[in-house]
Each structure stands twice: as C-alpha cells, then as structure tokens.
Design a protein around this motif. Structure first.
Motif, PDB file in Angstrom:
ATOM      1  N   ARG A 231       0.828  -1.208   0.000  1.00 10.85           N
ATOM      2  CA  ARG A 231       0.000   0.000   0.000  1.00 10.85           C
ATOM      3  C   ARG A 231       0.868   1.266   0.000  1.00 10.85           C
ATOM      4  O   ARG A 231       0.575   2.240  -0.703  1.00 10.85           O
TER       5      ARG A 231
ATOM      6  N   THR B  22       1.899   6.317  -7.079  1.00  7.45           N
ATOM      7  CA  THR B  22       0.763   7.110  -7.563  1.00  7.45           C
ATOM      8  C   THR B  22       1.080   8.594  -7.517  1.00  7.45           C
ATOM      9  O   THR B  22       0.826   9.328  -8.483  1.00  7.45           O
TER      10      THR B  22
ATOM     11  N   LEU C  53      -2.614  -4.394  -7.049  1.00  5.64           N
ATOM     12  CA  LEU C  53      -3.218  -3.062  -6.862  1.00  5.64           C
ATOM     13  C   LEU C  53      -4.713  -3.185  -6.615  1.00  5.64           C
ATOM     14  O   LEU C  53      -5.240  -2.598  -5.661  1.00  5.64           O
TER      15      LEU C  53
ATOM     16  N   ILE D 161      -6.147   4.962  -4.045  1.00  8.01           N
ATOM     17  CA  ILE D 161      -4.813   4.805  -3.461  1.00  8.01           C
ATOM     18  C   ILE D 161      -4.443   6.025  -2.625  1.00  8.01           C
ATOM     19  O   ILE D 161      -3.837   5.907  -1.555  1.00  8.01           O
TER      20      ILE D 161
ATOM     21  N   GLN E  73      -6.276   6.155   1.093  1.00 11.16           N
ATOM     22  CA  GLN E  73      -6.248   4.905   1.834  1.00 11.16           C
ATOM     23  C   GLN E  73      -6.309   5.086   3.339  1.00 11.16           C
ATOM     24  O   GLN E  73      -6.585   4.140   4.071  1.00 11.16           O
TER      25      GLN E  73
END
Length: 199
Positions: free
Chosen positions: A9, A16, A44, A54, A57
């Motif tokens: 993550r 990203t 992903l 993303i 999160q």
C-alpha cells in the motif's frame, strides 16, 4: 523506498503520487502505477477499487480515530471536551510522515477535479462519523452537528497550517490551536451577537 512505503500500500501510494505529479491523473493508468511500484495490477486491485482510492487509503483510520476519541471520553465529559477528544484521536491516527505526503498530495488535489471531489467526500465522511458519535453521547443532533462541523473545520485548517509550517510543533498542537480559536469566536458571538457584523 522511503520510510512511508514499507509495504504494498505504501509503495502504491508513492508510485501514484510520483506518476500523477509527472504525467497527470488522467494520463496515468493503474497498470503503470503497479509497475512503477514493482507490483502487479492484480495486487493493486486487491487493495484498492481504482487508482484514485490509493491516495485516500487513510480515510477509514481517520474515521475510526475520530469515533474512538468520542466513545472513549470520560462519562462526564462536556460537549466541548467530547469534540476535542474526537479530533485529538483523529490527529493521532496519522503517521509521522504525514507532512511529507501532504506536501506532495495537496498540489495534485488542487489540480484534479476528480480528486478534489473525492477529497470532499472524505471530509464529509469524517464529519458524518464524528456527528454520529457525538449524537450517541449527547442525544442532541443539532449540537452534535455544530460541534462536528467546527471540529473537522479546525482539523483541516490546523493540518494545512502545520503542513506548510517550519517543522516545529505537532499536528495535534496546530489543530488544537485552531479549535480553541473557533471556540473563542463562538463564545464572543454568544455573549454579544451584535458585535459580529458582516463587513
């Protein structure tokens, strides 16, 4: 890898931000993000519904923190103490590297309508959860709503000031200062409504 990307993550978050910054939101695909993070697209999508999520999160942890603060406050806590407990717990849910992430993330949000919309939803979700926790403790929907709105506004403004600051002080300190300023303004308005006039 930086210290804020120790797992899949975290690696996806870094990838990203880097790709959105370099190529823009629309031009970046989920497959590119996964490859940049050294992961598969399947990985992903196992963690996130789409590329936008993303960046958001941490929302569930923030909501859980705000609610836990209110729920865990002493039984005799005043309404003001309840919202302060919720906001302090929300701040504590952040990792130490939030300032670095925020400085990279905020320009992306400002430049991308779809991300701004998602950020607005995140703020609304935190406010709604905090309101619900306060209603449970206070039994007064209007009071809970006002407290939650004020607390979340203070959180966001305190966060912005802290993120752009010189590195001294903590997030909690900055948010607490903002909340105290709002409480002071509210007392002034209550004591003498006539002194607050539109400019």
């Amino acid at each position: 890898m930086s210290r804020w990307e120790p797992d899949a993550r975290g690696r996806l978050l870094r990838a990203t931000i880097e790709l959105f910054s370099e190529h823009g939101y629309d031009a970046t695909t989920a497959a590119q993000i996964a490859a940049h993070a050294g992961l598969t697209k399947t990985t992903l999508f196992r963690h996130f519904a789409d590329k936008r999520e993303i960046l958001f999160q941490g929302q569930d942890a923030l909501i859980a923190g705000a609610v836990a603060g209110v729920v865990g406050a002493p039984a005799d806590a005043t309404p003001g103490e309840l919202v302060r407990a919720g906001i302090a717990s929300l701040c504590a849910a952040h990792s130490d590297d939030l300032r670095d992430v925020g400085r990279l993330l905020d320009p992306l949000l400002a430049a991308t309508p779809e991300l701004r919309e998602r950020a607005t939803f995140k703020r609304s979700a935190i406010t709604e959860a905090l309101t619900g926790a306060l209603v449970t403790r206070l039994g007064d929907v209007r009071q809970a709503g006002l407290l939650a709105d004020t607390g979340v506004r203070a959180y966001y403004e305190g966060y912005a000031a802290w993120m752009l600051g010189d590195g001294s002080g903590t997030l909690t300190d900055s948010v607490t200062e903002e909340l105290a300023a709002y409480e002071s303004a509210s007392r002034r308005l209550h004591d003498d409504p006539g002194q607050v006039r539109p400019s």
